[in-house]
Design a protein around this motif. Structure first.
Motif, short mmCIF file in Angstrom:
data_model
loop_
_atom_site.label_atom_id
_atom_site.label_comp_id
_atom_site.label_asym_id
_atom_site.label_seq_id
_atom_site.Cartn_x
_atom_site.Cartn_y
_atom_site.Cartn_z
N ASP A 115 12.61 40.18 35.59
CA ASP A 115 11.35 39.63 36.09
C ASP A 115 11.62 38.34 36.83
N GLU A 116 10.79 38.07 37.85
CA GLU A 116 10.99 36.86 38.64
C GLU A 116 10.94 35.60 37.78
N ALA A 117 10.10 35.62 36.75
CA ALA A 117 9.96 34.44 35.90
C ALA A 117 11.05 34.36 34.84
N SER A 118 11.86 35.41 34.73
CA SER A 118 12.87 35.45 33.68
C SER A 118 14.14 34.72 34.10
N ILE A 119 14.99 34.49 33.14
CA ILE A 119 16.29 33.87 33.41
C ILE A 119 17.18 34.93 34.03
N PRO A 120 17.83 34.64 35.14
CA PRO A 120 18.64 35.66 35.82
C PRO A 120 19.78 36.16 34.95
N ILE A 121 20.14 37.40 35.13
CA ILE A 121 21.29 37.97 34.47
C ILE A 121 22.53 37.63 35.28
N ILE A 122 23.68 37.46 34.62
CA ILE A 122 24.92 37.13 35.32
C ILE A 122 25.89 38.29 35.18
N PHE A 123 26.65 38.55 36.25
CA PHE A 123 27.55 39.70 36.31
C PHE A 123 28.99 39.20 36.41
N GLY A 124 29.83 39.60 35.44
CA GLY A 124 31.23 39.18 35.41
C GLY A 124 32.18 40.33 35.65
N THR A 125 33.38 40.01 36.14
CA THR A 125 34.37 41.03 36.46
C THR A 125 35.78 40.46 36.29
N ASP A 126 36.75 41.34 36.14
CA ASP A 126 38.15 40.93 36.02
C ASP A 126 38.81 40.95 37.40
N ALA A 127 38.57 39.93 38.19
CA ALA A 127 39.22 39.81 39.49
C ALA A 127 40.45 38.93 39.30
N VAL A 128 41.53 39.51 38.79
CA VAL A 128 42.67 38.72 38.35
C VAL A 128 43.76 38.56 39.41
N HIS A 129 43.79 39.42 40.41
CA HIS A 129 44.70 39.20 41.55
C HIS A 129 44.03 39.75 42.80
N GLY A 130 42.98 39.04 43.19
CA GLY A 130 42.06 39.55 44.19
C GLY A 130 40.93 40.27 43.47
N HIS A 131 40.01 40.81 44.25
CA HIS A 131 38.86 41.55 43.66
C HIS A 131 39.37 42.94 43.29
N SER A 132 40.15 42.99 42.23
CA SER A 132 41.08 44.09 42.01
C SER A 132 40.45 45.37 41.47
N ASN A 133 39.16 45.37 41.16
CA ASN A 133 38.50 46.60 40.75
C ASN A 133 37.89 47.36 41.93
N ILE A 134 37.96 46.77 43.11
CA ILE A 134 37.23 47.31 44.26
C ILE A 134 38.18 47.96 45.26
N ALA A 135 37.96 49.23 45.53
CA ALA A 135 38.74 49.92 46.56
C ALA A 135 38.53 49.23 47.90
N GLY A 136 39.62 48.97 48.59
CA GLY A 136 39.55 48.33 49.89
C GLY A 136 39.69 46.83 49.86
N ALA A 137 39.65 46.22 48.68
CA ALA A 137 39.80 44.77 48.57
C ALA A 137 41.24 44.36 48.81
N THR A 138 41.45 43.07 48.98
CA THR A 138 42.81 42.54 49.11
C THR A 138 43.41 42.38 47.72
N ILE A 139 44.49 43.08 47.45
CA ILE A 139 45.16 42.96 46.16
C ILE A 139 46.33 42.00 46.35
N PHE A 140 46.13 40.77 45.91
CA PHE A 140 47.14 39.73 46.06
C PHE A 140 48.26 39.92 45.03
N PRO A 141 49.39 39.28 45.24
CA PRO A 141 50.42 39.27 44.20
C PRO A 141 49.86 38.67 42.91
N HIS A 142 50.38 39.11 41.78
CA HIS A 142 49.93 38.60 40.49
C HIS A 142 50.36 37.13 40.30
N ASN A 143 49.83 36.52 39.23
CA ASN A 143 50.10 35.10 38.99
C ASN A 143 51.59 34.80 38.84
N ILE A 144 52.37 35.73 38.29
CA ILE A 144 53.80 35.48 38.15
C ILE A 144 54.43 35.22 39.52
#
Length: 817
Positions: A115-144
């Motif tokens: 609802d407009e008057a409600s507190i917004p919901i927040i959406f989280g994801t595991d983007a650990v080396h780029g937006h890595s759950n998404i086909a077509g995203a840039t998959i960067f090298p890992h933290n190592i």
């Protein structure tokens, strides 16, 4: 000092035996952050007003995060759930190849039910080396890799690019970066860490946070092209006993301070808005339940006013708790339960407990305020519907040329040259080059875990337009200069090449699935070493490129290769390595972020005082101009292949698993069925023979004439983590009578418990391709002790049959069960 109602309630729910574990903290010894986010008085006034207007049920719902595979937008609206995530194995319609447009529509669907008057919901994801759950995203090298590159500006730029690509899909929050200081290379999350050097982790972690969120206390901070972060996993997850993920951190308090706390102080000073608690424990008590760590240290001593988030059902691992009931985690200082599939029951039980305890309600109010502050800092209400935000739907930004070039830069800067005998590198582009090895033309080994799915793997090349394998990079470099490239994965040729580039790698893994008991490369499988040896014996110089999530003992390959490159996990632009291998303007810059093992059991390699010297020290790395003579190293290793999670495969029990046929007349052990007539149980109630399923004798055909059991017995397995992480028992099998064939897992000591207690029928389980998929949680719900599982039983009755191809434990795919 008087005890407040909130702290008194915390003590009540924590209990005297588990409040501070076995090792209390000396807070005065812990350094403190010198910089914090400035309070925003307008935000504080607004969230105080919001809190006052909320019902108790709304407060509890606000601190719960549910997974998209277990909640609908309508349910989120009905219960006013505060947060949503997509777990590593969750995707729109259960499809890992879902388009970015489908992802944005999914995020919108949860927002639209608010609802407009409600507190917004927040959406989280595991983007650990780029937006890595998404086909077509840039998959960067890992933290190592970023630890090997040692470039603060590069880490920040990757954070900036990742935040933009996340914003394209309308999401708000990434569960990164990992700022663990990894001390045991057996740990399956080593590649998520930047280094074993705390100072390097501090600088790179802080840079990544600023890239994701923006510079604190500036207009850029958490702007339309930024996302919230979660520094993780607090505290000491990189130093668990034997490198066991989610285990007991094995160090003193002083080492905890000097080695593991510093990256979190740096994260707070960089403006981290959330910190995620660790599955691990210290002093015998899980971090999700340590009041002294989450409240006394983090919130009070360090004055962190952000969100303390839980990890995937981590609250349920506390003594006396369950995923559906864990008030002790809230009492300890957890501000958000990550309850992906347990949210319904957890919501109900927490509401019941808090309603009866005014002191715990005060702690709840603090948690809600922190969640509201977290959302307000992000400006969720002002940003509005995800699809209407400035970058939302800008699908051209996913994997765009600018981000791909940034990824290529990271690949080049992070490759570490360990050997360059007679300066064979760089290679002349006019040569005839043979390219071979399992990783040469595949992206899965280059990307590792957390790529489209939790564990990674699979044929992902077609899902990342603009990606480049090392083979493709070499072809582009060599052919443009008149040279010749021959590709054969197995290393065969007709015209003898001038040089061979062999690309090897670990199979992808994530979290505890990557825990290992040896640092040897592919123990028990010498085929890659044999490939290198065969090429070298033919007089062909070998350049070996290794994809791995950690340094590995590879002495046989190092001895026989003319050059050896540790590329770690370079991602979808692995082809940029060709810029270093082939003559040009590029040179190697990478330096080891961890020492390199001289022995396959070199487990204390990263300790403050290791027992043996490494083969290559922390920070080692050659440049093309370096002239270092190679001294041959020993090739002795006792490591053996061992995968206890695979019970039966290729027609035989695997590893230490054994098989037994049992009926009313007794039991008999079996390794392979008799070639003629098969093998029968004592009374002849079942017969087992070798059978074909696509390959010769890779399955067992079982026929029952009366009640009897086929049992696989192995060493006790602690599957509690796997059950929490949505693992399942997979039975690749074919049967026409699933309704009469039972499956049971049994604990180590079960003689006083009937088999039927833990039995489930195949007919009641989901099927995926040719596999029956039985969630481990189903067995846990039947009362099975998941800490000591040592037997799989298949029970049949009169005139039933089963063709068994494989039995194993693995993560469930969303929608599979």
């Amino acid at each position: 000092m008087p005890t407040s109602k909130a702290s008194a309630s915390a003590e009540q729910h924590l209990g005297p035996a588990t409040n501070f574990g076995e090792r209390p903290l000396t807070l005065a010894a812990w350094p403190t952050p010198q910089r914090h986010l400035k309070p925003d008085h307008a935000i504080e006034a607004e969230i105080t007003r919001q809190l006052a207007a909320m019902s108790l049920a709304e407060k509890v719902a606000q601190i719960i995060q549910a997974d998209i595979a277990s909640i609908t937008p309508e349910e989120a609206k009905k219960h006013k759930i505060g947060a949503i995530l997509n777990g590593g194995n969750s995707a729109p319609h259960g499809r890992f190849d879902a388009s970015a447009k489908e992802w944005l529509a999914l995020v919108d669907s949860f927002w639209d039910e608010t609802d407009e008057a409600s507190i917004p919901i927040i959406f989280g994801t595991d983007a650990v080396h780029g937006h890595s759950n998404i086909a077509g995203a840039t998959i960067f090298p890992h933290n190592i890799n970023l630890g090997a590159a040692r470039d603060i500006d590069l880490a920040k730029a990757i954070g900036v690019a990742t935040a933009k690509e996340i914003a394209v899909t309308g999401m708000d929050w990434t569960f990164s970066p990992t700022v663990a200081v990894a001390k045991d290379l057996r740990w399956g999350r080593t590649y998520e860490a930047f280094s074993c050097d705390p100072s390097l982790v501090c600088s790179l972690g802080a840079a990544m946070i600023i890239g994701l969120q923006g510079e604190p206390d500036t207009k850029d901070f958490l702007g339309p092209d930024k996302v919230a972060c979660a520094a993780k996993h607090f505290l000491g997850d990189g130093a668990t006993q034997d490198g066991r993920d989610q285990g007991e951190t094995n160090c003193s308090e002083s080492e905890l301070i000097t080695q593991h706390a510093a990256p979190y102080i740096a994260a707070i000073e960089a403006g981290a808005t959330a910190i995620m608690a660790s599955f691990s424990s210290w002093g015998g008590q899980g971090m999700h339940g340590r009041h002294d760590m989450l409240t006394a240290l983090l919130k009070q001593h360090w004055q962190f006013d952000g969100l303390v988030a839980g990890d995937w059902n981590g609250h349920g691992q506390l003594p006396g708790a369950a995923p559906s009931h864990a008030p002790q985690a809230l009492a300890a200082g957890l501000d958000m339960y990550m309850a992906p599939d347990s949210w319904r029951a957890l919501l109900a039980s927490t509401l019941e407990v808090v309603a009866a305890d005014a002191g715990l309600e005060a702690r709840l109010d603090d948690a809600v305020l922190r969640m509201l502050r977290f959302k307000a800092r992000l400006g969720l209400s002002k940003k509005g519907r995800p699809a209407t935000r400035p970058l939302a739907g800008r699908f051209d930004l996913l994997g765009c040329p600018e981000h791909r070039e940034l990824a290529r830069r990271a690949v080049r800067q992070s490759a570490v040259l360990l050997k360059n005998e007679n300066q064979i590198l760089p290679l002349a582009p006019s040569q005839h080059m043979l390219v071979c090895g399992r990783g040469a033309d595949e992206l899965d080994l280059a990307c590792g875990g957390w790529t489209l799915s939790w564990q990674g793997g699979g044929d992902v090349k077609g899902l990342f337009p603009g990606s480049q394998t090392l083979l493709e990079g070499l072809q582009a470099k060599i052919r443009s200069k008149g040279g010749q490239v021959t590709f054969d994965a197995a290393g065969h040729w007709s015209d003898k090449p001038d040089v061979a580039v062999v690309v090897l790698g670990e199979e992808p893994y994530a979290e505890f699935r990557g825990d290992c008991d040896t640092l040897a490369y592919r123990p028990g499988d010498p085929s890659d070493y044999q490939l290198i040896e065969r090429l070298a014996a033919a007089g062909i110089p070998v350049v070996t490129v290794l994809y791995s999530g950690r340094p590995l003992w590879m002495n046989p390959a190092l001895n026989k290769s003319a050059a050896f490159i540790a590329a770690f996990l370079p991602g979808t632009q692995a082809g940029a390595l060709a810029d270093l291998l082939v003559e040009g303007q590029m040179d190697f810059q990478g330096r080891l972020p961890f020492p390199w093992p001289a022995f396959s059991d070199h487990f204390d390699l990263c300790a403050v005082s290791p027992s043996r010297a490494p083969l290559f020290s922390l920070g080692f790395g050659l440049s093309l101009s370096d002239q270092v003579a190679w001294q041959p190293v020993h090739e002795q290793s006792d490591a053996k292949r061992h995968d206890p999670l695979t019970i039966f495969d290729r027609g035989i029990p695997q590893g230490d698993w054994t098989a037994t046929l049992s009926d009313a007349a007794g039991s008999t052990s079996i390794r392979k069925p008799n070639l003629t007539g098969g093998t029968a149980s004592h009374a002849g109630h079942m017969n087992l023979r070798a059978a074909d399923f696509g390959q010769q004798e890779n399955a067992w055909a079982i026929q029952w004439t009366d009640e009897a059991c086929l049992s696989f017995i192995g060493p006790p397995l602690n599957l509690s983590r796997e059950a929490n992480a949505d693992y399942a028992l997979y039975l690749t099998a074919v049967t026409k009578e699933p309704e009469v064939i039972g499956v049971a897992l049994l604990p180590q000591h079960h003689l006083d418990q009937p088999l039927a207690k833990f039995m489930t029928l195949l007919g009641s389980t989901a099927q995926q391709n040719h596999s029956f998929v039985i969630p481990l949680k189903r067995f846990a719900e039947l009362g099975l002790d998941m800490n000591h599982v040592c037997q799989l039983v298949l029970q049949g009755r009169e005139k039933s049959g089963l063709l068994l191809v494989k039995a194993y434990f693995a993560p469930m795919v969303a929608g599979s069960a």
